[in-house]
Design an enzyme around this catalytic site. Sequence first.
Site, PDB file in Angstrom:
ATOM      1  N   ARG A  90       0.696  -1.167   0.030  1.00 28.79           N
ATOM      2  CA  ARG A  90       0.167   0.093   0.384  1.00 28.79           C
ATOM      3  C   ARG A  90       1.026   1.381  -0.059  1.00 28.79           C
ATOM      4  NH1 ARG A  90      -5.177  -1.619   0.542  1.00 28.79           N
ATOM      5  NH2 ARG A  90      -5.601  -3.693   1.338  1.00 28.79           N
ATOM      6  N   ASP A  91       0.465   2.187  -0.841  1.00 30.35           N
ATOM      7  CA  ASP A  91       1.255   3.198  -0.921  1.00 30.35           C
ATOM      8  C   ASP A  91       0.966   4.307   0.451  1.00 30.35           C
ATOM      9  OD1 ASP A  91       2.187   5.369  -3.310  1.00 30.35           O
ATOM     10  OD2 ASP A  91       1.795   6.338  -1.526  1.00 30.35           O
TER      11      ASP A  91
ATOM     12  N   ASN B 157       5.194   6.528 -13.482  1.00 29.70           N
ATOM     13  CA  ASN B 157       5.899   7.607 -13.818  1.00 29.70           C
ATOM     14  C   ASN B 157       7.568   7.503 -14.169  1.00 29.70           C
ATOM     15  OD1 ASN B 157       3.414   9.142 -12.910  1.00 29.70           O
ATOM     16  ND2 ASN B 157       3.983   9.015 -10.951  1.00 29.70           N
TER      17      ASN B 157
ATOM     18  N   VAL C 122      10.590   8.351  -6.451  1.00 39.29           N
ATOM     19  CA  VAL C 122      11.293   7.090  -5.860  1.00 39.29           C
ATOM     20  C   VAL C 122      11.898   6.375  -7.227  1.00 39.29           C
ATOM     21  CG1 VAL C 122      11.331   4.826  -4.663  1.00 39.29           C
ATOM     22  CG2 VAL C 122       9.739   6.810  -3.982  1.00 39.29           C
TER      23      VAL C 122
ATOM     24  N   HIS D  52       8.115   1.364 -10.358  1.00 33.20           N
ATOM     25  CA  HIS D  52       6.958   0.624  -9.776  1.00 33.20           C
ATOM     26  C   HIS D  52       5.770   1.237 -10.484  1.00 33.20           C
ATOM     27  CE1 HIS D  52       8.096   4.852  -8.186  1.00 33.20           C
ATOM     28  NE2 HIS D  52       6.846   5.099  -8.088  1.00 33.20           N
ATOM     29  N   MET D  53       4.786   0.300 -10.318  1.00 32.39           N
ATOM     30  CA  MET D  53       3.612   0.732 -10.904  1.00 32.39           C
ATOM     31  C   MET D  53       2.450   1.008  -9.962  1.00 32.39           C
ATOM     32  SD  MET D  53       1.362  -1.995 -13.625  1.00 32.39           S
ATOM     33  CE  MET D  53       2.345  -1.357 -14.978  1.00 32.39           C
ATOM     34  N   HIS D  54       1.708   2.208  -9.966  1.00 30.78           N
ATOM     35  CA  HIS D  54       0.833   2.561  -9.179  1.00 30.78           C
ATOM     36  C   HIS D  54      -0.423   1.735  -9.778  1.00 30.78           C
ATOM     37  CE1 HIS D  54       2.776   6.286  -7.427  1.00 30.78           C
ATOM     38  NE2 HIS D  54       3.452   6.153  -8.526  1.00 30.78           N
TER      39      HIS D  54
HETATM   40  P1  AMP Z   1       6.337   8.190  -7.850  1.00 29.58           P
HETATM   41  O1  AMP Z   1       6.082   9.643  -7.655  1.00 29.58           O
HETATM   42  O2  AMP Z   1       5.646   7.813  -9.095  1.00 29.58           O
HETATM   43  O3  AMP Z   1       7.849   7.937  -7.878  1.00 29.58           O
HETATM   44  O4  AMP Z   1       5.873   7.477  -6.813  1.00 29.58           O
HETATM   45  C1  AMP Z   1       6.291   7.185  -5.438  1.00 29.58           C
HETATM   46  C2  AMP Z   1       5.263   6.849  -4.348  1.00 29.58           C
HETATM   47  O5  AMP Z   1       6.070   6.127  -3.219  1.00 29.58           O
HETATM   48  C3  AMP Z   1       4.383   7.840  -3.736  1.00 29.58           C
HETATM   49  O6  AMP Z   1       3.046   7.665  -4.308  1.00 29.58           O
HETATM   50  C4  AMP Z   1       4.645   7.818  -2.218  1.00 29.58           C
HETATM   51  O7  AMP Z   1       3.569   8.255  -1.705  1.00 29.58           O
HETATM   52  C5  AMP Z   1       5.158   6.193  -1.970  1.00 29.58           C
HETATM   53  N1  AMP Z   1       5.960   6.048  -0.975  1.00 29.58           N
HETATM   54  C6  AMP Z   1       7.152   6.866  -0.672  1.00 29.58           C
HETATM   55  N2  AMP Z   1       7.495   5.915   0.442  1.00 29.58           N
HETATM   56  C7  AMP Z   1       6.819   5.065   0.671  1.00 29.58           C
HETATM   57  C8  AMP Z   1       6.921   4.276   1.710  1.00 29.58           C
HETATM   58  N3  AMP Z   1       7.916   4.018   2.614  1.00 29.58           N
HETATM   59  N4  AMP Z   1       5.897   3.124   1.829  1.00 29.58           N
HETATM   60  C9  AMP Z   1       4.895   3.287   0.742  1.00 29.58           C
HETATM   61  N5  AMP Z   1       4.941   3.806  -0.212  1.00 29.58           N
HETATM   62  C10 AMP Z   1       5.700   5.093  -0.307  1.00 29.58           C
END
Ligand code: AMP
Length: 114
Positions: free
Chosen positions: A29-30, A87, A96, A100-102
Site C-alpha cells: 500500500r502507498d 511515472n 522514488v 514501480h507501477m501505481h
Molecule cells: P512516484 O512519485 O511515482 O515515484 O511514486 C512514489 C510513491 O511512493 C508515492 O506515491 C509515495 O507516496 C510512495 N511512497 C514513498 N515512500 C513510501 C513508503 N515507505 N511506503 C509506501 N509508499 C511510499
Amino acid sequence: MSDCLFCKIAAGEIPADVVYQDDEVLAFRDLGPQAPLHLLIIPKRHISSLNEMTEADQQLVGKLSLTAAKIADELGVAEDGYRTVVNCNAAGGQTVFHLHMHLLAGRQMTWPPG
Ligand code: AMP
Ligand code: ZN
C-alpha cells in the site's frame, strides 16, 4: 541498491503493508494514498525507471501489469475499473527511483491526469 527505499522494502528492512509477493514482484500500500485503493507494484530486482529497462527485463516489467490485474480482480475492483500509472523521471513525476507501477481504484479517475 543499498540506498534504495524500495529495495529496502523488498528486502524486509523497512516495513510496508504488503498485499502480494512472489519471488519476482512485491505489492504494498502507498503511504500517501491518492484513491481508496492505492498500491505500488515493484520488481524485487532494482530497475531505476522505465528508461533503464532492457530487453532482459521485458518479462519482469510485463509481470507488473499482470500482477496489477490479478490483484484488482482479487480485491473486487476489476469490473468497476482501475488505473495503472508508471511515472518516469522528473517531468513524469517520479520521486522514488526504483521502478514501480501505481494501482489506483475505488473512485472515478479523471483525464487528463495532473
Ligand atoms: P512516484 O512519485 O511515482 O515515484 O511514486 C512514489 C510513491 O511512493 C508515492 O506515491 C509515495 O507516496 C510512495 N511512497 C514513498 N515512500 C513510501 C513508503 N515507505 N511506503 C509506501 N509508499 C511510499
Ligand atoms: Zn531499488
